[in-house]
Design an enzyme around this catalytic site. Structure first.
Site, PDB file in Angstrom:
ATOM      1  N   HIS A  77       0.765  -1.095  -0.143  1.00  0.00           N
ATOM      2  CA  HIS A  77      -0.129  -0.091   0.032  1.00  0.00           C
ATOM      3  C   HIS A  77       0.896   1.313   0.094  1.00  0.00           C
ATOM      4  O   HIS A  77       0.475   2.388  -0.393  1.00  0.00           O
ATOM      5  CB  HIS A  77      -0.999   0.071   1.091  1.00  0.00           C
ATOM      6  CG  HIS A  77      -2.240   0.589   1.102  1.00  0.00           C
ATOM      7  ND1 HIS A  77      -2.191   1.950  -0.019  1.00  0.00           N
ATOM      8  CD2 HIS A  77      -3.256   0.433   1.343  1.00  0.00           C
ATOM      9  CE1 HIS A  77      -3.710   2.234   0.053  1.00  0.00           C
ATOM     10  NE2 HIS A  77      -4.447   1.491   0.910  1.00  0.00           N
ATOM     11  N   ASP A 118      -9.782  -6.356 -18.129  1.00  0.00           N
ATOM     12  CA  ASP A 118     -10.143  -7.346 -19.482  1.00  0.00           C
ATOM     13  C   ASP A 118      -8.767  -7.572 -19.919  1.00  0.00           C
ATOM     14  O   ASP A 118      -8.148  -7.161 -20.557  1.00  0.00           O
ATOM     15  CB  ASP A 118     -11.130  -6.377 -20.212  1.00  0.00           C
ATOM     16  CG  ASP A 118     -11.554  -7.087 -21.539  1.00  0.00           C
ATOM     17  OD1 ASP A 118     -11.221  -8.259 -21.628  1.00  0.00           O
ATOM     18  OD2 ASP A 118     -11.860  -6.428 -22.439  1.00  0.00           O
TER      19      ASP A 118
END
Length: 446
Positions: free
Chosen positions: A161, A389
């Site tokens: 993070h 995708d």
């Protein structure tokens, strides 16, 4: 009982077999070493890898194609393959190039069952087998491809993070998909930190000690106890709120206009507080992660890669929260978020400059594993996580965070239900003794 959940029972005896584990390194030994300083926004986040899990129905791209696309993508995201170090003045930074890059842990695994048996994925502790261990990880990004017998694929990615917030992670996921489909990475990430320079002279118009950071002098023996109080009774609950429920049931109670995020957050704050059974006069606080890019003047580019998120806070007495209206609670959430403007962000930047040589301990690192009576809310709505995708006809059918072991965390995720565009899935972490009541009242309008 209407829980709003659309899910099957996920098998608990899932066996993930690791076939190979390698380090992908595209670092050029002959390039100049580059140092990217950790900003105050980086240093205020969790010192931890954030796991995110994606499931794709067949036919999914091959492992080789995914690996080649990943290598091409990481060229444009050099901080992900770097390592933490210090600049010459001794300030924390990310180092890459010139042999300083660590690369990416790349794991290939199989599951000898069909993916359909596990869909939709649930926020279960069993999902930890989908991704490499996040404790003491050797690389800042880890990728595990889990190939199922049917050809379906679960991809799990963990990213430290300190290197990237949700906006940045979403940009990377989208870029990886474009590379696999043979497209250029566009738009490219932005690493220019000039928009985060301190003012002259720097000044803090707001207090951040005790809000974002804990002074080390206040950390006592109780801090160590908090870190070790892991509670095995923490449950991760998945609740679905349909577009119709949000637009008709919730927004139908309002006279003023609030965003879906503000309204659903307000609803959840009330229901979780009720399920916890808190004392009527207790103070409950909600902490909301706010993307600062658009709130700076001038705005930071959407493509800025790193962390540019800060917390907004709202408080309420339990009795007032439960006896009041949904609209009142939504107003509390909205008012808290509205306080995070350019002046607040600039003060935070100046605070970082003034205290750049201090050991900064974020509040989130000392809160322990039970946040009650408080809540932390993170929204993945609009972060492009759901736009990953890889082509080949394999449809993204499920995505969620990895297992969250801390009570009191709420994560809003855009639903992938093709029959409910605009719906929201919500991960709620609760103690087991509160989870049953929450499931009963999660969609109650009372």
């Amino acid at each position: 009982m209407n829980t709003g959940q659309k899910k099957k029972t996920q098998p608990s005896d899932m066996e993930v077999q690791v076939l190979s584990s390698t380090i992908i390194s595209n670092g050029d030994q002959h390039t100049k070493v580059t140092q990217i300083p950790l900003t105050i926004f980086d240093r205020s986040t969790l010192n931890f890898h954030i796991p995110i899990i994606y499931a794709f129905k067949p036919a999914a791209a091959t492992n080789t194609t995914l690996k080649e696309g990943l290598i091409k993508t990481l060229v444009h995201f050099p901080t992900l393959v770097g390592r933490f170090g210090e600049t010459n003045p001794g300030l924390p930074c990310i180092l890459f190039g010139g042999g300083e890059s660590r690369g990416t842990l790349f794991v290939e695994a199989t599951v000898e069952e069909n993916l359909e048996n596990y869909l939709p994925l649930e926020p279960s502790i069993d999902t930890k087998s989908f991704y490499p261990p996040t404790e003491e990880a050797e690389t800042l990004i880890q990728v595990q491809l889990n190939r199922f017998a049917c050809g379906g694929l679960v991809i799990a990615i963990t990213i430290h993070h300190w290197v990237a917030d949700g906006q940045s992670m979403g940009s990377f996921f989208t870029a990886w998909g474009r590379s696999v489909r043979g497209l250029d990475v566009a738009p490219l990430p932005v690493y220019d930190q000039s928009m985060l320079a301190p003012r002259h002279p720097p000044r803090c118009d707001f207090e951040f000690w005790g809000v974002e950071f804990v002074p080390l002098s206040l950390i006592s023996h109780s801090y160590n106890e908090a870190l070790s109080e892991f509670n095995p009774n923490v449950r991760n609950i998945l609740a679905h709120y349909s577009k119709e429920f949000i637009s008709t049931k919730l927004k139908g109670q309002l006279q003023q206009k609030y965003s879906t995020f503000e309204l659903l957050t307000a609803h959840l704050w009330r229901k979780i507080t009720e399920a916890r059974g808190l004392h009527p006069m207790a103070l409950t606080q909600i902490r909301v992660a706010v993307n600062g890019r658009r709130r700076l003047t001038p705005p930071a580019p959407k493509e800025y890669f790193g962390n540019l998120v800060i917390s907004a806070f709202s408080n309420a007495i339990v009795k007032d929260l439960l006896d009041g209206t949904l609209e009142h609670t939504a107003g509390l959430v909205s008012d808290g978020v509205r306080q995070v403007g350019d002046s607040y962000l600039r003060s935070f930047i100046d605070f970082g400059f003034i205290n750049e040589r201090e050991v900064l301990m974020p509040n989130t690192d000392v809160e322990g594993t039970v946040l009650s009576p408080n809540l932390e809310v993170d929204s993945w709505l609009g972060l492009n996580f759901d736009e990953m995708d890889f082509g080949c006809g394999g449809r993204l059918c499920s995505f969620l965070p990895g297992w969250v072991p801390v009570e009191g965390v709420v994560i809003l995720i855009p639903s992938l239900d093709e029959d409910d565009k605009g719906g929201v899935d919500v991960i709620v972490t609760m103690l087991e003794e509160h989870a049953k009541l929450f499931r009963q009242i999660s969609h109650s309008l009372a």
